[in-house]
Design a protein around this motif. Structure first.
Motif, PDB file in Angstrom:
ATOM      1  N   GLN A  67       1.010  -1.168   0.055  1.00 44.01           N
ATOM      2  CA  GLN A  67      -0.037  -0.011  -0.078  1.00 44.01           C
ATOM      3  C   GLN A  67       0.875   1.031   0.059  1.00 44.01           C
ATOM      4  OE1 GLN A  67      -0.107  -2.176   3.026  1.00 44.01           O
ATOM      5  NE2 GLN A  67      -1.266  -3.674   1.554  1.00 44.01           N
ATOM      6  N   LYS A  68       0.539   2.168  -0.650  1.00 40.01           N
ATOM      7  CA  LYS A  68       1.406   3.419  -0.890  1.00 40.01           C
ATOM      8  C   LYS A  68       0.437   4.395  -1.234  1.00 40.01           C
ATOM      9  CE  LYS A  68       4.018   2.028  -4.318  1.00 40.01           C
ATOM     10  NZ  LYS A  68       5.009   2.029  -5.366  1.00 40.01           N
ATOM     11  N   VAL A  69       1.006   5.779  -0.774  1.00 41.67           N
ATOM     12  CA  VAL A  69       0.243   7.069  -0.815  1.00 41.67           C
ATOM     13  C   VAL A  69       1.503   7.648  -1.810  1.00 41.67           C
ATOM     14  CG1 VAL A  69       1.019   8.214   1.197  1.00 41.67           C
ATOM     15  CG2 VAL A  69      -1.097   9.048  -0.007  1.00 41.67           C
ATOM     16  N   PHE A  70       0.827   8.423  -3.063  1.00 40.78           N
ATOM     17  CA  PHE A  70       1.573   9.217  -3.723  1.00 40.78           C
ATOM     18  C   PHE A  70       1.108  10.569  -4.075  1.00 40.78           C
ATOM     19  CE2 PHE A  70      -0.934   7.000  -6.464  1.00 40.78           C
ATOM     20  CZ  PHE A  70      -1.515   7.967  -7.431  1.00 40.78           C
ATOM     21  N   MET A  71       2.019  11.541  -4.616  1.00 36.18           N
ATOM     22  CA  MET A  71       1.655  12.878  -5.031  1.00 36.18           C
ATOM     23  C   MET A  71       2.308  12.993  -6.275  1.00 36.18           C
ATOM     24  SD  MET A  71       1.043  16.630  -3.152  1.00 36.18           S
ATOM     25  CE  MET A  71       0.416  17.830  -4.205  1.00 36.18           C
ATOM     26  N   ASN A  72       1.750  13.611  -7.546  1.00 32.92           N
ATOM     27  CA  ASN A  72       2.387  14.022  -8.450  1.00 32.92           C
ATOM     28  C   ASN A  72       2.006  15.357  -8.753  1.00 32.92           C
ATOM     29  OD1 ASN A  72       3.647  11.513  -9.370  1.00 32.92           O
ATOM     30  ND2 ASN A  72       1.533  11.196 -10.450  1.00 32.92           N
ATOM     31  N   ILE A  73       3.141  16.129  -9.133  1.00 31.24           N
ATOM     32  CA  ILE A  73       2.847  17.573  -9.725  1.00 31.24           C
ATOM     33  C   ILE A  73       3.511  17.648 -11.118  1.00 31.24           C
ATOM     34  CG2 ILE A  73       3.202  20.027  -9.539  1.00 31.24           C
ATOM     35  CD1 ILE A  73       3.545  19.781  -6.525  1.00 31.24           C
ATOM     36  N   ALA A  74       2.671  17.572 -12.051  1.00 30.18           N
ATOM     37  CA  ALA A  74       3.040  17.740 -13.465  1.00 30.18           C
ATOM     38  C   ALA A  74       3.157  18.862 -13.866  1.00 30.18           C
ATOM     39  CB  ALA A  74       1.894  16.682 -14.517  1.00 30.18           C
ATOM     40  N   ASN A  75       4.263  19.439 -14.765  1.00 28.76           N
ATOM     41  CA  ASN A  75       4.498  20.805 -15.363  1.00 28.76           C
ATOM     42  C   ASN A  75       4.783  21.568 -14.122  1.00 28.76           C
ATOM     43  OD1 ASN A  75       5.034  22.916 -16.661  1.00 28.76           O
ATOM     44  ND2 ASN A  75       3.192  22.832 -18.039  1.00 28.76           N
ATOM     45  N   LEU A  76       5.512  21.136 -13.413  1.00 33.49           N
ATOM     46  CA  LEU A  76       5.866  21.873 -12.014  1.00 33.49           C
ATOM     47  C   LEU A  76       6.228  23.353 -12.184  1.00 33.49           C
ATOM     48  CD1 LEU A  76       6.398  21.519  -9.024  1.00 33.49           C
ATOM     49  CD2 LEU A  76       8.998  21.249  -9.746  1.00 33.49           C
ATOM     50  N   LEU A  77       6.718  23.856 -13.179  1.00 31.52           N
ATOM     51  CA  LEU A  77       7.134  24.952 -13.545  1.00 31.52           C
ATOM     52  C   LEU A  77       6.007  25.869 -14.217  1.00 31.52           C
ATOM     53  CD1 LEU A  77      10.889  24.475 -14.546  1.00 31.52           C
ATOM     54  CD2 LEU A  77       9.961  24.931 -12.309  1.00 31.52           C
ATOM     55  N   ASP A  78       4.765  25.194 -14.638  1.00 30.01           N
ATOM     56  CA  ASP A  78       3.892  25.833 -15.328  1.00 30.01           C
ATOM     57  C   ASP A  78       4.115  26.374 -16.686  1.00 30.01           C
ATOM     58  OD1 ASP A  78       1.001  26.017 -15.614  1.00 30.01           O
ATOM     59  OD2 ASP A  78       1.110  27.903 -14.641  1.00 30.01           O
ATOM     60  N   ARG A  79       4.866  25.695 -17.541  1.00 32.08           N
ATOM     61  CA  ARG A  79       5.619  26.207 -18.960  1.00 32.08           C
ATOM     62  C   ARG A  79       4.421  25.850 -19.892  1.00 32.08           C
ATOM     63  NH1 ARG A  79       9.749  28.895 -17.432  1.00 32.08           N
ATOM     64  NH2 ARG A  79      11.287  27.720 -16.697  1.00 32.08           N
ATOM     65  N   ASP A  80       4.227  27.162 -20.618  1.00 33.55           N
ATOM     66  CA  ASP A  80       3.142  27.082 -21.699  1.00 33.55           C
ATOM     67  C   ASP A  80       3.940  26.403 -22.938  1.00 33.55           C
ATOM     68  OD1 ASP A  80       1.009  28.170 -20.462  1.00 33.55           O
ATOM     69  OD2 ASP A  80       1.844  30.312 -20.962  1.00 33.55           O
ATOM     70  N   PRO A  81       3.422  25.838 -23.751  1.00 34.57           N
ATOM     71  CA  PRO A  81       3.938  25.412 -25.009  1.00 34.57           C
ATOM     72  C   PRO A  81       4.423  26.368 -25.998  1.00 34.57           C
ATOM     73  CG  PRO A  81       1.398  24.835 -25.239  1.00 34.57           C
ATOM     74  CD  PRO A  81       1.723  25.342 -23.612  1.00 34.57           C
ATOM     75  N   PRO A  82       5.329  26.303 -26.800  1.00 34.44           N
ATOM     76  CA  PRO A  82       5.721  27.406 -27.778  1.00 34.44           C
ATOM     77  C   PRO A  82       4.530  27.520 -28.610  1.00 34.44           C
ATOM     78  CG  PRO A  82       7.154  25.361 -27.887  1.00 34.44           C
ATOM     79  CD  PRO A  82       6.390  25.052 -26.841  1.00 34.44           C
ATOM     80  N   LYS A  83       4.298  28.649 -28.998  1.00 36.27           N
ATOM     81  CA  LYS A  83       3.116  28.922 -30.098  1.00 36.27           C
ATOM     82  C   LYS A  83       3.636  28.492 -31.500  1.00 36.27           C
ATOM     83  CE  LYS A  83       0.433  30.904 -27.101  1.00 36.27           C
ATOM     84  NZ  LYS A  83      -0.027  30.086 -26.114  1.00 36.27           N
ATOM     85  N   GLN A  84       2.710  27.931 -32.073  1.00 36.26           N
ATOM     86  CA  GLN A  84       3.073  27.495 -33.926  1.00 36.26           C
ATOM     87  C   GLN A  84       1.687  27.159 -34.199  1.00 36.26           C
ATOM     88  OE1 GLN A  84       5.570  24.063 -32.170  1.00 36.26           O
ATOM     89  NE2 GLN A  84       5.140  23.565 -34.279  1.00 36.26           N
ATOM     90  N   ARG A  88       0.122  23.279 -15.067  1.00 36.90           N
ATOM     91  CA  ARG A  88       0.513  22.744 -13.890  1.00 36.90           C
ATOM     92  C   ARG A  88      -0.946  21.933 -13.233  1.00 36.90           C
ATOM     93  NH1 ARG A  88       1.875  26.539 -10.238  1.00 36.90           N
ATOM     94  NH2 ARG A  88       3.788  26.602 -11.119  1.00 36.90           N
ATOM     95  N   ARG A  89      -0.511  20.625 -12.892  1.00 34.78           N
ATOM     96  CA  ARG A  89      -1.841  19.963 -12.298  1.00 34.78           C
ATOM     97  C   ARG A  89      -1.162  18.875 -11.459  1.00 34.78           C
ATOM     98  NH1 ARG A  89      -0.070  18.850 -17.349  1.00 34.78           N
ATOM     99  NH2 ARG A  89       0.396  16.649 -18.042  1.00 34.78           N
ATOM    100  N   TYR A  90      -2.139  18.547 -10.343  1.00 31.85           N
ATOM    101  CA  TYR A  90      -1.855  17.736  -9.377  1.00 31.85           C
ATOM    102  C   TYR A  90      -2.527  16.616  -8.980  1.00 31.85           C
ATOM    103  CZ  TYR A  90      -0.509  22.466  -7.996  1.00 31.85           C
ATOM    104  OH  TYR A  90       0.242  23.639  -7.755  1.00 31.85           O
TER     105      TYR A  90
END
Length: 181
Positions: free
Chosen positions: A132-149, A171-173
């Motif tokens: 059994q484990k508990v976990f936390m993820n933070i994706a895109n920690l620096l909240d970077r936008d994709p380059p525009k194209q 960024r999402r948790y």
């Protein structure tokens, strides 16, 4: 008479790199270790040609950056684990069309981008083969936008980014619990 004649050519050339290192450390006491893992890809050529047409090499263009790299820095101390994952995508140009077509764009450049993710987890022990484990993820920690194209795909339609290559959500948790039996 041969009705099926292949007169086109396609070629993909590149190199993938991988390296990893793990070592014991003494930072907080206990059974500790740190690890580093690196992946990189270099795309030298992704070309296609047909008879009577010039060679078209797409390496370094919109969907095919010449360089990509991912690094994972991990730390473990008994039942606790944490990691930082960084992903870098090289700068590139919008397309590889002849100069006359490419010059119709105001800016043919697509900027490089770096994304970072964090994960932490704690395992509560193993009982009869399960855990059994508990976990936390933070994706895109620096909240970077994709380059525009400008981009078009059959699934997403028109957009100003490439959803299959870039993080388009920001960024999402995630907080969760895992059970294995």
């Amino acid at each position: 008479e041969n009705l099926f004649l292949n007169v086109a050519q396609a070629r993909v050339k590149g190199v993938d790199f991988e390296s990893s290192y793990r070592m014991p450390v003494t930072l907080f006491g206990g059974n500790e270790s740190m690890s580093l893992r690196l992946f990189a890809s270099w795309l030298d050529e992704n070309s296609q040609s047909n008879v009577g047409s010039p060679l078209r090499d797409s390496a370094g263009t919109t969907n095919l950056p010449e360089w990509t790299a991912t690094g994972i820095l991990g730390y473990e101390n008994g039942a606790f684990r944490t990691s930082l994952t960084g992903r870098w995508i090289d700068e590139r140009v919008q397309n590889s069309e002849p100069v006359a077509l490419a010059s119709q764009l105001d800016d043919d450049h697509v900027a490089s981008v770096f994304y970072m993710n964090w994960r932490g987890e704690y395992e509560f022990g193993r009982a009869r083969g399960g855990s059994q484990k508990v976990f936390m993820n933070i994706a895109n920690l620096l909240d970077r936008d994709p380059p525009k194209q400008p981009n078009w795909s059959d699934f997403f339609g028109a957009s100003s980014f490439i959803p299959g290559l870039h993080d388009v959500l920001g960024r999402r948790y995630t907080l969760g619990v895992e059970f294995s039996f």
